[in-house]
Design an enzyme around this catalytic site. Sequence first.
Site, short mmCIF file in Angstrom:
data_model
loop_
_atom_site.label_atom_id
_atom_site.label_comp_id
_atom_site.label_asym_id
_atom_site.label_seq_id
_atom_site.Cartn_x
_atom_site.Cartn_y
_atom_site.Cartn_z
N SER A 52 0.85 -1.20 0.00
CA SER A 52 0.00 0.00 0.00
C SER A 52 0.88 1.25 0.00
O SER A 52 0.40 2.35 -0.24
CB SER A 52 -0.94 0.00 1.21
N GLU A 189 -8.91 -10.02 3.73
CA GLU A 189 -9.33 -8.65 3.43
C GLU A 189 -10.74 -8.60 2.84
O GLU A 189 -11.06 -9.31 1.89
CB GLU A 189 -8.32 -8.02 2.45
O1 KIV Z 1 -0.42 -3.47 1.57
C1 KIV Z 1 -1.07 -3.42 2.64
O2 KIV Z 1 -1.09 -2.42 3.35
C2 KIV Z 1 -1.83 -4.59 3.01
C3 KIV Z 1 -2.84 -4.45 4.09
C4 KIV Z 1 -4.00 -3.67 3.61
C5 KIV Z 1 -3.24 -5.74 4.65
O3 KIV Z 1 -1.66 -5.62 2.43
#
Ligand code: KIV
Length: 271
Positions: A52, A189
């Site tokens: 993310s 998720e």
């Molecule tokens: O990339 C991320 O932050 C994640 C979380 C949302 C679990 O995979």
Amino acid sequence: MSVESRVKRVTTHVLSEMKLKGEKISVLTAYDYSMAKIIDHAGIDVVLVGDSASNVMAGNSTTLPITLDQMIYHAASVVKGVQRALVVVDLPFGSYQGDSKEALSSAIRIMKETSADAVKMEGGVEIIESVARVLSAGIPVMGHLGLTPQSIHKFGTYAVRARQQEEVDKLLSDAALLEKTGCFAIVLEKIPAAVGTLVARQLSIPLIGIGAGGGVDGQVLVIHDMLGINQEFSPRFLRRYHDLFSEISGAVNRYIQDVKNGSFPDEREQY
Ligand code: KIV
């Protein structure tokens, strides 16, 4: 004895004990040294260096563009700020889906160049050879099922997953397969809460939910979302604990005014 050696580190073993005791596991993302230091100091159990970062750090609309080198840069900075939490790093899109050899060399680069504790990979049966190969090198793997953002172009939407029985059945069999192969935990998720509870009851490894209800073994949120730095994203599962966008822009606004009207620096703030 150094301060570092006095701190009892969270390990994958500690997480499985927490599941056994029914103690919930707290997880947040971090992408840099300073934020990692704050959340570790606050007592977070797991720091996830999520891909993310592609969205919240680099401004991309998906997680796909972030590279292995960029993930390593973020993870190495995070590890330096953490004394207690377990640090898990996402293997980015394109670094493990091709074949298991590539998955292993990507995971080894992460472990060697960042000193993180574990890696996370998205998917079930489709990537199971890669998961097994990485585990065979002694690298702990966290799975990720339900909404898997690296596959956004396959699904075309970030809507809730596992609403149909067929999808629930696949989720249950993928989760069981990841556990059997040796994953130490799985992120689930954006799935219905009842399905989250069902999977958590079926598995003996910890399940960490994001939009998977309260029946799982722990929760993860993206730090920019929960602190209100990122204002554009407000899914139902998100609880905002702060409005840092307004706090920071208010402080910057006061600074600009002080510079413009000459009240900064004052006499005590100069040599
Ligand atoms: O990339 C991320 O932050 C994640 C979380 C949302 C679990 O995979």
